[in-house]
Design an enzyme around this catalytic site. Structure first.
Site, PDB file in Angstrom:
ATOM      1  CG  ASP A 161      -0.127  -0.051   2.524  1.00 57.06           C
ATOM      2  OD1 ASP A 161       0.757  -0.932   2.656  1.00 57.06           O
ATOM      3  OD2 ASP A 161      -0.352   0.790   3.404  1.00 57.06           O
ATOM      4  CD  GLU A 189       3.339  -0.678   7.614  1.00 60.19           C
ATOM      5  OE1 GLU A 189       3.497  -0.714   8.848  1.00 60.19           O
ATOM      6  OE2 GLU A 189       3.561   0.354   6.951  1.00 60.19           O
TER       7      GLU A 189
HETATM    8 ZN   LIG Z   1       5.763   4.058   5.786  1.00 58.04          ZN
HETATM    9 ZN   LIG Z   2       6.813   1.167   5.117  1.00 54.17          ZN
END
Ligand SMILES: [Zn+2]
Ligand SMILES: [Zn+2]
Length: 399
Positions: free
Chosen positions: A79, A136
């Site tokens: 991401d 993330e």
């Molecule tokens: Zn990051």
């Molecule tokens: Zn990262």
């Protein structure tokens, strides 16, 4: 069979192309459909069995080895961030989001490793699970993937992942940074609402001023780290948002403070969570105000397994040479949701240096000009592939 380094080097051009393609279409959060479709297509081309839409847009692939053994998972996040890119690169993003942390490179490097590993599946002593994870950077994609069973069937025995970039100054371009134990902090957040009673700014005695209470709270929060946490245990309390008031001559009804708490150890984390509220309660009450408080436990501290990391060190030395394997002296207070996998199974999260001022690849992570030196991509692929093979060989069951 040619060695993993050579094979990875041969893939270098391909890795760059994949990384650039992902870089062009960054997606944010748990739903990253275009990115996932790209990865799924490549896995299909490689004839790797995989499942899509796991815990958001996550993908789980499996390479079943020809010999009996354990299962190691290789994880890459994919991401991006809601940052408008300002690199001027020919393949820069145009959609208002940006791969400003290098997750495009992570996905490309893991795809490369997948390609190498699946051509050797007959020789593999056990299985390789491939985890491509979204979210993330928030709200976290690892936890929902684990909840949907990514570490089961076949049961995962160890896990490995990496971060490219320049988080650690001692890990130079092309070098590998390792750390035994706690290397990244937890990523918790808190929200405090201080309630007072609004009134005219010229007659503060008629009300209860939440701004003055908030000011005391902000200052007092800093004494948690300086006066209450063991000085040798790292901790951070940062108030990042202060919201309150509408006019210079009005005392508002309430002020909202939002911040983050970081620690490397679970005990310190619990201490912060409890003591922040106690302080807020005491100060608000002492100054005639009220409060509402919430503390959100985010990503846990990231803990590398010592034995696994020692084994991986030997792999890394084969790939980049012993002098380029650096033991990171000090952990970072940044967080990573790789920590959730490492909470469940032993493994390691290592760092691949990609800073290079000559290529404008020395901006900090999450900066609109962040970039990586693509020349190191093959090393990431080699480290993942060789790391998995070595671990399975050294921890395998009977042939
Ligand atoms: Zn990051
Ligand atoms: Zn990262």
């Amino acid at each position: 069979m040619i060695d993993i380094c050579e094979e990875s080097l041969k893939l270098q051009e391909q890795l760059v192309a994949w990384r650039r393609e992902l870089h062009r279409c960054p997606e944010v959060g748990l739903e990253t459909p275009l990115t996932a479709a790209f990865i799924s297509k490549k896995l299909t081309d490689l004839q790797i069995e995989h499942q899509t839409n796991v815990g958001g847009s996550g993908i789980v692939g499996i390479i079943r080895g020809g010999k009996k053994g354990q299962t190691i998972a290789l994880r890459a996040d994919m991401d991006a961030l809601a940052i408008r890119e300002d690199t001027g690169l020919s393949f820069a993003s145009q959609n208002g989001n940006m791969h400003a942390c290098g997750h495009d490179a992570h996905a490309a490097m893991l795809l490369g490793a997948a390609g190498i590993l699946c051509t050797r599946r007959d020789q593999l002593r056990g299985n390789i699970k491939l985890i491509f994870q979204s979210g993330e950077e928030g709200p976290g994609g690892a936890k929902p993937m684990i909840e949907e069973g990514v570490l089961e069937d076949p049961c995962v025995d160890s896990v490995m992942g990496l971060h490219i970039g320049n988080q650690f100054h001692e890990v130079k371009n092309g070098q590998v940074g390792l750390h035994y134990g706690n290397v990244m902090a937890c990523l918790d957040s808190f929200k405090i609402k201080i309630t007072g009673r609004g009134c005219h700014g010229a007659m503060p005695n008629m009300g209860v001023d939440p701004i003055v209470i908030a000011a005391q709270v902000i200052t007092a929060l800093q004494t948690l780290v300086s006066r209450e946490i063991v000085p040798t245990s790292p901790a951070v309390v940062t108030v990042g948002i202060v919201n309150g008031g509408v006019a210079y001559n009005i005392i508002p009804d309430e002020v909202v403070l939002i911040g983050t708490a970081r620690a490397l150890e679970q005990g310190v984390r619990d201490q912060l969570a409890g003591r922040i509220e106690n302080l807020v309660a005491g100060i608000a009450q002492g100054m005639r105000g009220g409060y509402e408080f919430s503390y959100t436990y985010g990503y846990p501290p990231l803990v590398n397994n010592e034995e696994f990391t020692k084994g991986f060190k030997k792999t890394a030395e084969k790939i980049v040479g012993a002098k380029n394997v650096i033991e990171i002296a000090k952990p970072t207070m940044g967080g990573e949701d790789m920590a959730y996998y490492l909470e469940k199974v032993p493994g390691t999260f290592f760092f691949l240096g990609s800073g290079n001022p000559e290529k404008n690849a020395d901006y900090p992570h999450h900066n609109a000009r962040f970039d990586i030196d693509e020349d190191v991509l093959w090393k990431g692929t080699a480290l993942l592939a060789q790391g998995a093979i070595d671990w399975l060989e050294n921890n395998g069951g009977p042939a």
